[in-house]
Design a protein around this motif. Sequence first.
Motif, PDB file in Angstrom:
ATOM      1  N   LEU A 176      34.780 -12.227 -24.653  1.00 28.62           N
ATOM      2  CA  LEU A 176      35.897 -12.923 -24.100  1.00 28.62           C
ATOM      3  C   LEU A 176      35.346 -13.768 -23.070  1.00 28.62           C
ATOM      4  O   LEU A 176      35.676 -15.240 -23.346  1.00 28.62           O
ATOM      5  CB  LEU A 176      37.061 -11.927 -23.641  1.00 28.62           C
ATOM      6  N   GLN A 177      34.610 -13.496 -22.321  1.00 28.21           N
ATOM      7  CA  GLN A 177      34.209 -14.702 -21.187  1.00 28.21           C
ATOM      8  C   GLN A 177      33.288 -15.690 -21.913  1.00 28.21           C
ATOM      9  O   GLN A 177      33.336 -16.700 -21.471  1.00 28.21           O
ATOM     10  CB  GLN A 177      33.368 -13.782 -20.217  1.00 28.21           C
ATOM     11  N   ASP A 178      32.313 -15.201 -22.766  1.00 30.29           N
ATOM     12  CA  ASP A 178      31.662 -16.449 -23.330  1.00 30.29           C
ATOM     13  C   ASP A 178      32.537 -17.285 -24.476  1.00 30.29           C
ATOM     14  O   ASP A 178      32.241 -18.422 -24.387  1.00 30.29           O
ATOM     15  CB  ASP A 178      30.635 -15.562 -24.200  1.00 30.29           C
ATOM     16  N   ALA A 179      33.194 -16.645 -24.910  1.00 32.33           N
ATOM     17  CA  ALA A 179      34.467 -17.644 -25.594  1.00 32.33           C
ATOM     18  C   ALA A 179      35.183 -18.287 -24.799  1.00 32.33           C
ATOM     19  O   ALA A 179      35.378 -19.669 -25.343  1.00 32.33           O
ATOM     20  CB  ALA A 179      35.261 -16.701 -26.637  1.00 32.33           C
ATOM     21  N   ILE A 180      35.712 -17.896 -23.912  1.00 30.01           N
ATOM     22  CA  ILE A 180      36.350 -18.652 -22.867  1.00 30.01           C
ATOM     23  C   ILE A 180      35.548 -19.829 -22.065  1.00 30.01           C
ATOM     24  O   ILE A 180      36.229 -20.972 -22.238  1.00 30.01           O
ATOM     25  CB  ILE A 180      36.972 -17.790 -21.905  1.00 30.01           C
ATOM     26  N   MET A 229      34.291 -20.817 -34.586  1.00 40.08           N
ATOM     27  CA  MET A 229      33.706 -19.521 -35.004  1.00 40.08           C
ATOM     28  C   MET A 229      33.841 -18.371 -33.852  1.00 40.08           C
ATOM     29  O   MET A 229      34.014 -17.169 -34.511  1.00 40.08           O
ATOM     30  CB  MET A 229      32.126 -19.707 -35.130  1.00 40.08           C
ATOM     31  N   ASP A 230      33.911 -18.595 -32.718  1.00 39.97           N
ATOM     32  CA  ASP A 230      34.129 -17.712 -31.604  1.00 39.97           C
ATOM     33  C   ASP A 230      35.337 -17.008 -32.099  1.00 39.97           C
ATOM     34  O   ASP A 230      35.290 -15.637 -31.825  1.00 39.97           O
ATOM     35  CB  ASP A 230      34.238 -18.404 -30.342  1.00 39.97           C
ATOM     36  N   LEU A 231      36.456 -17.232 -32.378  1.00 37.09           N
ATOM     37  CA  LEU A 231      37.629 -16.714 -32.541  1.00 37.09           C
ATOM     38  C   LEU A 231      37.446 -15.676 -33.688  1.00 37.09           C
ATOM     39  O   LEU A 231      37.798 -14.468 -33.731  1.00 37.09           O
ATOM     40  CB  LEU A 231      38.995 -17.701 -32.915  1.00 37.09           C
ATOM     41  N   LEU A 232      36.999 -16.215 -34.897  1.00 32.10           N
ATOM     42  CA  LEU A 232      36.550 -15.446 -35.962  1.00 32.10           C
ATOM     43  C   LEU A 232      35.567 -14.025 -35.700  1.00 32.10           C
ATOM     44  O   LEU A 232      35.962 -13.006 -35.943  1.00 32.10           O
ATOM     45  CB  LEU A 232      36.163 -15.954 -37.182  1.00 32.10           C
ATOM     46  N   GLY A 233      34.542 -14.505 -34.560  1.00 31.60           N
ATOM     47  CA  GLY A 233      33.654 -13.621 -34.154  1.00 31.60           C
ATOM     48  C   GLY A 233      34.509 -12.420 -33.299  1.00 31.60           C
ATOM     49  O   GLY A 233      34.195 -11.284 -33.472  1.00 31.60           O
ATOM     50  N   LEU A 234      35.469 -13.075 -32.484  1.00 27.29           N
ATOM     51  CA  LEU A 234      36.006 -12.001 -31.635  1.00 27.29           C
ATOM     52  C   LEU A 234      36.986 -11.041 -32.410  1.00 27.29           C
ATOM     53  O   LEU A 234      37.021 -10.029 -31.978  1.00 27.29           O
ATOM     54  CB  LEU A 234      37.010 -12.930 -30.656  1.00 27.29           C
ATOM     55  N   SER A 235      37.599 -11.529 -33.556  1.00 25.40           N
ATOM     56  CA  SER A 235      38.309 -10.639 -34.376  1.00 25.40           C
ATOM     57  C   SER A 235      37.353  -9.440 -34.884  1.00 25.40           C
ATOM     58  O   SER A 235      37.720  -8.294 -35.044  1.00 25.40           O
ATOM     59  CB  SER A 235      39.007 -11.190 -35.354  1.00 25.40           C
ATOM     60  N   LEU A 281      35.422 -22.640 -24.915  1.00 18.81           N
ATOM     61  CA  LEU A 281      36.681 -23.022 -25.005  1.00 18.81           C
ATOM     62  C   LEU A 281      36.927 -24.158 -23.988  1.00 18.81           C
ATOM     63  O   LEU A 281      37.539 -25.320 -24.265  1.00 18.81           O
ATOM     64  CB  LEU A 281      37.958 -22.019 -24.973  1.00 18.81           C
ATOM     65  N   ARG A 282      36.567 -23.760 -22.669  1.00 15.66           N
ATOM     66  CA  ARG A 282      36.796 -24.546 -21.770  1.00 15.66           C
ATOM     67  C   ARG A 282      35.856 -25.909 -21.852  1.00 15.66           C
ATOM     68  O   ARG A 282      36.291 -26.894 -21.382  1.00 15.66           O
ATOM     69  CB  ARG A 282      36.510 -23.931 -20.260  1.00 15.66           C
ATOM     70  N   GLU A 283      34.736 -25.789 -22.252  1.00 13.67           N
ATOM     71  CA  GLU A 283      33.888 -27.020 -22.683  1.00 13.67           C
ATOM     72  C   GLU A 283      34.706 -28.000 -23.703  1.00 13.67           C
ATOM     73  O   GLU A 283      34.496 -29.079 -23.557  1.00 13.67           O
ATOM     74  CB  GLU A 283      32.553 -26.524 -23.092  1.00 13.67           C
ATOM     75  N   ARG A 284      35.410 -27.188 -24.720  1.00 15.19           N
ATOM     76  CA  ARG A 284      36.175 -27.834 -25.661  1.00 15.19           C
ATOM     77  C   ARG A 284      37.416 -28.569 -25.318  1.00 15.19           C
ATOM     78  O   ARG A 284      37.686 -29.617 -25.494  1.00 15.19           O
ATOM     79  CB  ARG A 284      36.401 -27.115 -27.084  1.00 15.19           C
ATOM     80  N   GLU A 310      45.513 -17.361 -22.926  1.00 15.69           N
ATOM     81  CA  GLU A 310      45.757 -15.767 -23.584  1.00 15.69           C
ATOM     82  C   GLU A 310      44.602 -15.151 -23.579  1.00 15.69           C
ATOM     83  O   GLU A 310      44.459 -13.835 -23.263  1.00 15.69           O
ATOM     84  CB  GLU A 310      46.287 -16.021 -24.837  1.00 15.69           C
ATOM     85  N   LEU A 311      43.556 -15.674 -23.779  1.00 14.27           N
ATOM     86  CA  LEU A 311      41.980 -15.166 -23.804  1.00 14.27           C
ATOM     87  C   LEU A 311      41.739 -14.704 -22.662  1.00 14.27           C
ATOM     88  O   LEU A 311      41.132 -13.542 -22.321  1.00 14.27           O
ATOM     89  CB  LEU A 311      41.099 -15.717 -24.535  1.00 14.27           C
TER      90      LEU A 311
END
Length: 136
Positions: free
Chosen positions: A88-92, A1-7, A95-98, A119-120
């Motif tokens: 971006l920091q929150d999404a990153i 969801m974060d990637l869609l949210g970022l967009s 992602l690191r947790e995943r 990339e992010l």
Amino acid sequence: MDLLGLSLIGKQAHWNVVGPRFRSIHLQLDEVVSAARNFADTVAERSAALGVPPDGRPETVAKAFTLPAPKEGWVRDSDAVQVMAESLQDAIARLRERIDATEKADLVTQDLLIGITAELEKQRWMFDAENFPREG
């Protein structure tokens, strides 16, 4: 969801950014939107390949959305930069947790997430550099 949210965050800021750095920030926002949309598609296709149906319905995205977002209306260029860097920091971080969670379970997915994170992180660095040194 974060990637869609970022967009979505990026496009909202893109449409409403104002200020002396309008053009450069406007174009930079398009770069992150394009990357986030492509990454969301890649992750959704990986999910489908693993037999997990992806869910990008608007109500699902809205329910799960927790990233910082720009305020309504015109957004000052420095504020757009700040919200993108924070989002971006929150999404990153997630992602690191995943990445950690897939270390033993699925190295292919982990590799995919590592590439997206790299990339992010580059995008976050570029936004951070726009407001250096930090204002306030």
